[in-house]
Design a protein around this motif. Sequence first.
Motif, PDB file in Angstrom:
ATOM      1  N   ARG A 387       0.841  -1.213   0.000  1.00 46.37           N
ATOM      2  CA  ARG A 387       0.000   0.000   0.000  1.00 46.37           C
ATOM      3  C   ARG A 387       0.870   1.256   0.000  1.00 46.37           C
ATOM      4  NH1 ARG A 387      -3.211  -3.191   3.732  1.00 46.37           N
ATOM      5  NH2 ARG A 387      -5.136  -3.773   2.664  1.00 46.37           N
ATOM      6  N   ILE A 390       2.112   1.643  -3.557  1.00 41.39           N
ATOM      7  CA  ILE A 390       1.055   2.118  -4.462  1.00 41.39           C
ATOM      8  C   ILE A 390       0.787   3.602  -4.211  1.00 41.39           C
ATOM      9  CG2 ILE A 390      -1.396   1.916  -5.051  1.00 41.39           C
ATOM     10  CD1 ILE A 390      -1.092  -1.113  -4.211  1.00 41.39           C
ATOM     11  N   ALA A 391       0.668   3.963  -2.929  1.00 38.52           N
ATOM     12  CA  ALA A 391       0.332   5.348  -2.589  1.00 38.52           C
ATOM     13  C   ALA A 391       1.439   6.301  -3.063  1.00 38.52           C
ATOM     14  CB  ALA A 391       0.114   5.482  -1.084  1.00 38.52           C
ATOM     15  N   LEU A 397       1.605  10.269  -3.602  1.00 41.05           N
ATOM     16  CA  LEU A 397       1.355  10.894  -2.292  1.00 41.05           C
ATOM     17  C   LEU A 397       2.693  11.036  -1.562  1.00 41.05           C
ATOM     18  CD1 LEU A 397      -1.861   8.855  -1.553  1.00 41.05           C
ATOM     19  CD2 LEU A 397      -1.751  11.346  -1.810  1.00 41.05           C
TER      20      LEU A 397
ATOM     21  N   LYS B 292      -3.245   7.402   3.038  1.00 39.33           N
ATOM     22  CA  LYS B 292      -2.498   6.782   1.935  1.00 39.33           C
ATOM     23  C   LYS B 292      -2.994   5.366   1.677  1.00 39.33           C
ATOM     24  CE  LYS B 292       2.084   7.234   1.903  1.00 39.33           C
ATOM     25  NZ  LYS B 292       3.465   7.329   2.463  1.00 39.33           N
ATOM     26  N   HIS B 293      -3.139   4.611   2.734  1.00 38.14           N
ATOM     27  CA  HIS B 293      -3.568   3.222   2.559  1.00 38.14           C
ATOM     28  C   HIS B 293      -5.008   3.141   2.058  1.00 38.14           C
ATOM     29  CE1 HIS B 293      -0.243   1.066   5.048  1.00 38.14           C
ATOM     30  NE2 HIS B 293       0.228   1.875   4.128  1.00 38.14           N
ATOM     31  N   LEU B 295      -6.401   5.301   0.116  1.00 40.26           N
ATOM     32  CA  LEU B 295      -6.354   5.634  -1.312  1.00 40.26           C
ATOM     33  C   LEU B 295      -5.755   4.496  -2.142  1.00 40.26           C
ATOM     34  CD1 LEU B 295      -5.341   9.394  -1.010  1.00 40.26           C
ATOM     35  CD2 LEU B 295      -7.476   8.522  -1.990  1.00 40.26           C
ATOM     36  N   ALA B 296      -4.774   3.815  -1.581  1.00 38.23           N
ATOM     37  CA  ALA B 296      -4.190   2.677  -2.301  1.00 38.23           C
ATOM     38  C   ALA B 296      -5.248   1.586  -2.482  1.00 38.23           C
ATOM     39  CB  ALA B 296      -2.977   2.130  -1.545  1.00 38.23           C
TER      40      ALA B 296
END
Lengths: 414, 390
Positions: A387, A390-391, A397, B292-293, B295-296
């Motif tokens: 994650r 990916i972020a 981000l 963040k997580h 959104l991932a």
Amino acid sequence: MSNLSEAEVRAEVREWLAANWDPDMSLVEWRSKLADSGWGMPQWPKEWYGRGLPHALARVVEEEFANVGAVRAASSGVRLLAAATLLEHGSDQQKKKFLRRILTGEDTWCQFFSEPGSGSDLAGATTRADLKGDFWIVNGQKVWTTSAHHADHGILLARTDWDAPKHEGLSYFVINLKQPGVDVQPLKQMNGHASFNQVFFTDAKVPKENLVGRVGDGWKVAMTTLAHERRGVDAMSALPRSGSPKGRIYLEERAETEKANQPYTWYPQRAGRVDLIIDRAKETGANKDPYVRQEIAKLMTLAKCAEWTSRRARAAQQQGRPQGPEGSLGKLAGSHVARACARVHTLITGTDVMLTGRESPREGIIAEILVSVPAVSIAGGTDEIQRNIIAERVLELPKEPRFDTGPFRNVRKN
Amino acid sequence: MSTPQQSTFVSPRRIQFAFTDEQEQFRSAVRRFLNDKSPTTEIRRLMATAQGYDPAVWRQLSEDLALPGIHIPEQYGGAGFGMVELCIVTEELGRALLCAPYFSTAVLAANAILSAGTEEQKSALLPEIAKGTRLATLAITEPDGNWDPTGIKVVATPDSDGYRLDGVKSFVVDGHVAELLIVAARAPKTTGLKGLALFTLDANAGGVERRLLESMDPTRKIARIDFRGAHAKLLGDLDNSVEPILRTLDRAAIALANEMVGGAQTMLDTAVSYSKLRVQFGRTIGSFQAIKHKLADMLLDVELARSAAYYAAQVAAADDSEWPALASLAKAAASETYLHIAAECIQIHGGIGFTWDNDTHLWFKRAKSSEVFLGQPSYHRELLMQRWGV
Ligand SMILES: Cc1cc2nc3c(=O)[nH]c(=O)nc-3n(C[C@H](O)[C@H](O)[C@H](O)COP(=O)(O)OP(=O)(O)OC[C@H]3O[C@@H](n4cnc5c(N)ncnc54)[C@H](O)[C@@H]3O)c2cc1C
Ligand SMILES: Cc1cc2nc3c(=O)[nH]c(=O)nc-3n(C[C@H](O)[C@H](O)[C@H](O)COP(=O)(O)OP(=O)(O)OC[C@H]3O[C@@H](n4cnc5c(N)ncnc54)[C@H](O)[C@@H]3O)c2cc1C
């Protein structure tokens, strides 16, 4: 890249198979032919045991091999991760020395990345390598090393500079396990298998020429390995095929695969065995329960979507886009599928879930699924790490705040 | 919910997993047009009108881009492309939330005519639809909101030169502006799938009374239509009258799934950009791992639903036997994803996300109404199981 058409490739591989394939040949002899001709790894470069074909055409070759039942190049374990990394970063001498025996199956490989103090935080490795004369001398401990108990070589991430910042003080090596300084101790897992190990290095020796890339490039090189790992170039592709055609080579292949796959017999189970769901539901009658039907449909939808998503990623790659972080999406999807499978297998199986071993349905496979699935979201980089990737890499981000800058010597250790 | 059973599990081999360059260029052209024509100020202006769309934009969309007939064969005045291109359009419409009678006219009505119509009817009806000069829609559902055609109660009684329709349809998309109505009705005294057929009539014919309903999603207008002995014509023939209804609904489900994926992508993009702007606790909220997580995970969900929607479109375009099952799969997957992503987008906006002035709720409402439009996810999952022979 070659500009051959599908028909040309098909004709060529057919002709070659007709002239060369013989099921009574020895396994190594046959696979040597594969390495020499490039038909074993058609997508590899021409200079290095391949034919430089794009992935789409490599699939054509695979189909033709399957049509005549010809044995493929060895692919079990992490050998292809090592190979992919060497192809990208290795010296010609290393490629010559290692790639061929990777393909013939004569050598087995393992991956020395994780340590007790550095798992997700791979760059925190404290296993050290110090150059003394013509050898790097390795001291430290690796852990969770799958297959180390019958590996010949390992890809090793070790610290070579303690004053450089964390990610810049690492180097990447190929280490031979068959030496006195390497002590491999199996670790038993929660599912009862012992496919991973802890490995202690005490003045183990790595010849200078086995440094992959330059001193200090270890992190960069390891990223190549991980990108291929997430994409799933792993043990799964080497699981035994069904059927047992006749010929000496098949016996040898079966014996070899069995040995190479011994650490991986439970790997299909850890992925959740979505293939068993419908049959199991029919066999238990759970397919008549409207709630279970909904849950099965949700699971099958998820599994199909995950499969199509990786097909889309592959198709994009074939159109010339480079290997990107989409591997992380696939890995995360795989965790979701596995967990959902465990949930639905439980719904379908009911109270029998309290049983294990031969008492459990399907000779223990169902129980093994339930106690193996937790590995999927940890091995090869945890879900949380995927994650973060990916972020940060796809969605751009902000990066996680850092508390580990400056000389590694001064960074807080585990 | 009885549909023909198929137990195809194996994926067809030659399905495309990437768009061609031409398809990508087409998508870009549609996107440019919509970026220009459908800013949220326009969405808000049009959704507040009774008509619900801008005829000038509709004309351009029809004349300049030929979108209403994109999937209609050239012999009937269309552009001659197929499901994949139609779904590219609906995805882009979902992304931009264009207020226009596209889904009703191009997706529902055109597919119904293509599936059911005789050669003569197709030649008579499709060219005007392709040109965008005649709005049309399909009326399936009735006030009980059932999408399963076996529940249809509107009756078509044969008379001297056609049929008389009696009963009530509801949730008819763009039913208030459509000029041509295509109505699913049944022969007197029939039940189940037996006796079902499609009928066409002029929306302004005698015995037709239309009422615009107050829709939660004001960007997609729906109407109730009462039929009292309204004169209609059979679309197609009675020997094969049910299959076209199912086929149309399944094609629409795939187009809707793609539309929902487009909307979900907008919500994801909006959430990501807001999280990079909004500062709390001295940092952008996009730097908090919780965000963040989230959104991932949202990205993964959107990509998974996208794969289903794209794959279903490709398989339907190839008319592979597996496609109706995949229509249900894609509809269920995209419905849940769109709503989830829209809800999370609001969440990431905090208090401002709950205001009328923030645009997020426009997509949220489209997500909510699309979730049940053409059938709830649970309905489609059950269909999927039946179609897979489980
Ligand atoms: C079956 C199996 C086989 C394996 N095989 C090999 C192998 O062959 N070779 C090898 O080198 N390794 C192997 N591994 C090790 C594996 O790569 C590590 O276990 C994994 O990377 C996690 O590291 P860790 O166990 O130290 O957990 P930790 O890194 O200590 O993580 C503990 C928890 O903290 C979370 N966490 C850590 N950092 C962050 C962060 N930045 N943000 C949010 N959460 C965070 C993790 O997600 C996890 O939930 C294997 C593991 C398993 C289970
Ligand atoms: C119906 C309603 C009634 C209200 N009534 C009142 C009232 O009567 N009086 C009053 O004073 N206020 C009221 N509020 C305001 C409410 O308390 C705030 O909206 C809420 O605290 C969130 O703040 P924000 O809107 O500024 O969002 P932000 O703080 O900007 O949050 C945006 C997003 O970032 C996340 N986020 C923020 N910080 C972190 C962090 N450190 N870690 C992880 N995630 C983070 C949030 O969870 C959210 O998802 C009301 C709000 C609503 C919706």
